[in-house]
Design a protein around this motif. Sequence first.
Motif, PDB file in Angstrom:
ATOM      1  N   HIS A 130      21.290  23.741  33.137  1.00 37.04           N
ATOM      2  CA  HIS A 130      21.459  24.070  34.749  1.00 37.04           C
ATOM      3  C   HIS A 130      22.753  24.886  35.171  1.00 37.04           C
ATOM      4  N   VAL A 162      11.345  15.281  41.166  1.00 33.68           N
ATOM      5  CA  VAL A 162      12.194  16.044  41.645  1.00 33.68           C
ATOM      6  C   VAL A 162      12.224  16.206  42.972  1.00 33.68           C
ATOM      7  N   LYS A 168      15.599  22.732  38.957  1.00 29.27           N
ATOM      8  CA  LYS A 168      15.665  21.845  37.695  1.00 29.27           C
ATOM      9  C   LYS A 168      14.467  22.063  36.869  1.00 29.27           C
ATOM     10  N   GLU A 171      21.771  16.614  38.160  1.00 26.02           N
ATOM     11  CA  GLU A 171      21.890  17.564  37.143  1.00 26.02           C
ATOM     12  C   GLU A 171      21.002  18.926  37.547  1.00 26.02           C
ATOM     13  N   TYR A 172      21.512  19.641  38.234  1.00 24.64           N
ATOM     14  CA  TYR A 172      20.403  20.735  38.859  1.00 24.64           C
ATOM     15  C   TYR A 172      21.257  22.150  38.777  1.00 24.64           C
ATOM     16  N   ALA A 192      18.120  24.882  45.095  1.00 22.24           N
ATOM     17  CA  ALA A 192      18.142  23.572  44.147  1.00 22.24           C
ATOM     18  C   ALA A 192      17.085  23.893  42.869  1.00 22.24           C
ATOM     19  N   SER A 250      12.363  20.932  33.558  1.00 25.70           N
ATOM     20  CA  SER A 250      11.711  19.584  32.734  1.00 25.70           C
ATOM     21  C   SER A 250      12.145  19.440  31.508  1.00 25.70           C
ATOM     22  N   THR A 251      13.645  19.260  31.509  1.00 22.36           N
ATOM     23  CA  THR A 251      13.971  19.132  29.966  1.00 22.36           C
ATOM     24  C   THR A 251      13.600  17.805  29.093  1.00 22.36           C
ATOM     25  N   ILE A 285      10.964  14.203  34.076  1.00 20.30           N
ATOM     26  CA  ILE A 285      11.387  15.222  34.849  1.00 20.30           C
ATOM     27  C   ILE A 285      10.023  15.679  35.358  1.00 20.30           C
TER      28      ILE A 285
END
Length: 219
Positions: A81, A126, A114, A44-45, A112, A116-117, A121
């Motif tokens: 994302h 990552v 991502k 998930e990115y 890429a 930090s949800t 993370i």
Amino acid sequence: MAFLQSLNLAHIPPDLAVHIALYADVQNAPFLRDQLLQGSPAFEYALIDATVILSTTHVLAAVFRAANDHLNGRLRSRNVHSEIVFSLGANNNIAQSLRTFGITATTTDLLAIKLSTNPSITASTVSEHLAASVNGTPVEFSDATLAKMADGGKIRKLYKLSGVGEADSKGKRRRKDGSEEGSGGVDGIKAGSTGYDAERERKELEVAILGLMALRGAV
């Protein structure tokens, strides 16, 4: 390890950190794209073809918009994302934005991203995952690197900005009204020109793009 940069955006809570890695010479884009299409949680990115990104400001504007919509429950796509990729578009067609800005089977220059949800993370997790997953050369996420990767002609076509920030065949730049101004390299962005004129071309195009992205967000 991946050449990862972790950022905190203004007006976004610090715990929603942004982790960004830029790669050149990526060899396994079909695999990465398949993982994304299959909805693999590990992938998930926001995976973006870097040739359609003009600058760090260009992509971070999309990240900010997506993060803000995530925090306010206004996401229109599957997750924050995919929302980053959607936010790069100049219209409200989600599928089109994902096709034109997202990773393709032939992508070799890759961004890429991502967020930090959740607390698990981190920059470390990552970085480790990207290092194990992306078969490419990590490079610095910077305006200078993106300028070398950017395809100015493709970017203008995507945003329907033909002539903006672009020199004609005689080396003269054209203003938005079509009149000529000064001199510069022919398609300075695509050709990787350097110097004052090329930078002015990039800035003019960047301003136009950010305006279109903001206008789409207001609709």
